[in-house]
Design a protein around this motif. Structure first.
Motif, PDB file in Angstrom:
ATOM      1  N   GLY A 166      87.081-117.279 -81.526  1.00 29.27           N
ATOM      2  CA  GLY A 166      87.999-116.217 -81.127  1.00 29.27           C
ATOM      3  C   GLY A 166      87.561-114.820 -81.518  1.00 29.27           C
ATOM      4  N   LEU A 167      86.499-114.680 -82.315  1.00 26.75           N
ATOM      5  CA  LEU A 167      86.031-113.368 -82.724  1.00 26.75           C
ATOM      6  C   LEU A 167      85.117-112.775 -81.650  1.00 26.75           C
ATOM      7  N   SER A 168      85.182-111.470 -81.500  1.00 24.47           N
ATOM      8  CA  SER A 168      84.324-110.775 -80.541  1.00 24.47           C
ATOM      9  C   SER A 168      83.142-110.157 -81.268  1.00 24.47           C
ATOM     10  N   TYR A 169      82.038-110.056 -80.600  1.00 27.35           N
ATOM     11  CA  TYR A 169      80.880-109.392 -81.163  1.00 27.35           C
ATOM     12  C   TYR A 169      80.148-108.644 -80.066  1.00 27.35           C
ATOM     13  N   VAL A 170      79.377-107.644 -80.470  1.00 26.03           N
ATOM     14  CA  VAL A 170      78.647-106.791 -79.542  1.00 26.03           C
ATOM     15  C   VAL A 170      77.194-107.240 -79.530  1.00 26.03           C
ATOM     16  N   GLU A 171      76.660-107.423 -78.332  1.00 24.58           N
ATOM     17  CA  GLU A 171      75.293-107.901 -78.197  1.00 24.58           C
ATOM     18  C   GLU A 171      74.495-106.925 -77.331  1.00 24.58           C
ATOM     19  N   PRO A 172      73.467-106.283 -77.898  1.00 22.81           N
ATOM     20  CA  PRO A 172      72.631-105.413 -77.071  1.00 22.81           C
ATOM     21  C   PRO A 172      71.744-106.248 -76.155  1.00 22.81           C
ATOM     22  N   GLN A 173      71.577-105.783 -74.915  1.00 22.13           N
ATOM     23  CA  GLN A 173      70.737-106.484 -73.963  1.00 22.13           C
ATOM     24  C   GLN A 173      69.904-105.481 -73.186  1.00 22.13           C
ATOM     25  N   SER A 174      68.873-105.958 -72.570  1.00 23.53           N
ATOM     26  CA  SER A 174      68.076-105.130 -71.686  1.00 23.53           C
ATOM     27  C   SER A 174      68.899-104.821 -70.448  1.00 23.53           C
ATOM     28  N   ALA A 175      68.731-103.642 -69.917  1.00 22.45           N
ATOM     29  CA  ALA A 175      69.530-103.231 -68.760  1.00 22.45           C
ATOM     30  C   ALA A 175      68.920-103.663 -67.437  1.00 22.45           C
ATOM     31  N   VAL A 176      67.811-104.352 -67.488  1.00 19.75           N
ATOM     32  CA  VAL A 176      67.201-104.805 -66.239  1.00 19.75           C
ATOM     33  C   VAL A 176      68.082-105.911 -65.678  1.00 19.75           C
ATOM     34  N   MET A 177      68.630-105.658 -64.502  1.00 21.66           N
ATOM     35  CA  MET A 177      69.561-106.614 -63.893  1.00 21.66           C
ATOM     36  C   MET A 177      68.842-107.441 -62.849  1.00 21.66           C
ATOM     37  N   THR A 178      69.190-108.685 -62.797  1.00 20.91           N
ATOM     38  CA  THR A 178      68.637-109.560 -61.772  1.00 20.91           C
ATOM     39  C   THR A 178      69.348-109.276 -60.455  1.00 20.91           C
ATOM     40  N   PRO A 179      68.744-109.664 -59.352  1.00 21.08           N
ATOM     41  CA  PRO A 179      69.416-109.482 -58.052  1.00 21.08           C
ATOM     42  C   PRO A 179      70.762-110.201 -57.978  1.00 21.08           C
ATOM     43  N   VAL A 180      70.879-111.328 -58.637  1.00 20.21           N
ATOM     44  CA  VAL A 180      72.155-112.059 -58.626  1.00 20.21           C
ATOM     45  C   VAL A 180      73.229-111.253 -59.348  1.00 20.21           C
ATOM     46  N   GLU A 181      72.874-110.623 -60.484  1.00 15.32           N
ATOM     47  CA  GLU A 181      73.844-109.792 -61.208  1.00 15.32           C
ATOM     48  C   GLU A 181      74.256-108.590 -60.367  1.00 15.32           C
ATOM     49  N   ARG A 182      73.317-107.968 -59.705  1.00 15.86           N
ATOM     50  CA  ARG A 182      73.646-106.828 -58.839  1.00 15.86           C
ATOM     51  C   ARG A 182      74.568-107.257 -57.696  1.00 15.86           C
ATOM     52  N   LEU A 183      74.291-108.404 -57.106  1.00 18.96           N
ATOM     53  CA  LEU A 183      75.114-108.912 -56.014  1.00 18.96           C
ATOM     54  C   LEU A 183      76.523-109.253 -56.507  1.00 18.96           C
ATOM     55  N   THR A 184      76.613-109.844 -57.683  1.00 16.85           N
ATOM     56  CA  THR A 184      77.916-110.187 -58.250  1.00 16.85           C
ATOM     57  C   THR A 184      78.754-108.930 -58.482  1.00 16.85           C
ATOM     58  N   ILE A 185      78.139-107.894 -59.020  1.00 14.21           N
ATOM     59  CA  ILE A 185      78.852-106.633 -59.254  1.00 14.21           C
ATOM     60  C   ILE A 185      79.281-106.012 -57.930  1.00 14.21           C
ATOM     61  N   ALA A 186      78.378-105.997 -56.951  1.00 17.35           N
ATOM     62  CA  ALA A 186      78.706-105.409 -55.646  1.00 17.35           C
ATOM     63  C   ALA A 186      79.836-106.179 -54.966  1.00 17.35           C
ATOM     64  N   LEU A 187      79.802-107.506 -55.024  1.00 18.69           N
ATOM     65  CA  LEU A 187      80.865-108.302 -54.413  1.00 18.69           C
ATOM     66  C   LEU A 187      82.200-108.076 -55.114  1.00 18.69           C
ATOM     67  N   GLY A 188      82.167-107.955 -56.429  1.00 22.13           N
ATOM     68  CA  GLY A 188      83.395-107.677 -57.176  1.00 22.13           C
ATOM     69  C   GLY A 188      84.001-106.344 -56.778  1.00 22.13           C
ATOM     70  N   ARG A 189      83.157-105.330 -56.628  1.00 26.84           N
ATOM     71  CA  ARG A 189      83.659-104.021 -56.188  1.00 26.84           C
ATOM     72  C   ARG A 189      84.232-104.108 -54.784  1.00 26.84           C
ATOM     73  N   TRP A 190      83.575-104.849 -53.904  1.00 24.77           N
ATOM     74  CA  TRP A 190      84.037-104.980 -52.528  1.00 24.77           C
ATOM     75  C   TRP A 190      85.385-105.699 -52.473  1.00 24.77           C
ATOM     76  N   VAL A 191      85.540-106.747 -53.248  1.00 30.42           N
ATOM     77  CA  VAL A 191      86.799-107.490 -53.278  1.00 30.42           C
ATOM     78  C   VAL A 191      87.922-106.614 -53.823  1.00 30.42           C
ATOM     79  N   ARG A 192      87.652-105.834 -54.871  1.00 33.34           N
ATOM     80  CA  ARG A 192      88.678-104.918 -55.415  1.00 33.34           C
ATOM     81  C   ARG A 192      89.052-103.873 -54.373  1.00 33.34           C
ATOM     82  N   TRP A 193      88.066-103.383 -53.608  1.00 29.44           N
ATOM     83  CA  TRP A 193      88.346-102.407 -52.559  1.00 29.44           C
ATOM     84  C   TRP A 193      89.242-103.032 -51.487  1.00 29.44           C
TER      85      TRP A 193
END
Length: 128
Positions: free
Chosen positions: A89-116
């Motif tokens: 149940g505890l939250s923690y912050v994890e640094p990651q590389s900002a290089v996004m895979t095409p699947v991550e970009r598509l997931t974000i774009a689809l989420g924005r489209w659905v919200r729109w």
């Protein structure tokens, strides 16, 4: 031939605005402090000059370039921070590389489209 002594008037400029001298006994730094009540962003500005123009000495306040903590939309990001929740149940912050895979970009774009779509045409469910 006579020599005449003429006192030059001080003038201050900030962001294209001519500011009158509040007092000749004040240093340019003190003048900056006086005008910081009206222009808060001037407190960190550098003072350039004086530059003589006619019978005036003009000091120019140049504010720092950019804004604190701001990224432009096209700026490449080298890292990002992800907040994760552990099984206990505890939250923690994890640094990651900002290089996004095409699947991550598509997931974000689809989420924005659905919200729109949801904002544009909300789904109405009726009980019959």
């Amino acid at each position: 031939m006579t020599i005449t002594v003429q006192k030059l008037q001080r003038s201050f400029a900030y962001n294209g605005i001519a500011l009158p001298d509040p007092g000749c006994e004040l240093s340019p730094e003190q003048v900056r402090d006086v005008y910081s009540a009206t222009y808060p962003e001037i407190t960190t500005a550098s003072i350039e000059g004086p530059e003589q123009k006619g019978d005036r000495l003009i000091y120019t306040f140049r504010r720092a370039v950019g804004t604190k903590g701001s990224l432009s939309a096209n700026a490449p990001r080298t890292s990002r921070i992800v907040v994760r929740r552990r099984d206990d149940g505890l939250s923690y912050v994890e640094p990651q590389s900002a290089v996004m895979t095409p699947v991550e970009r598509l997931t974000i774009a689809l989420g924005r489209w659905v919200r729109w779509l949801d904002r544009r045409w909300p789904v109405v469910l009726r009980k019959e």
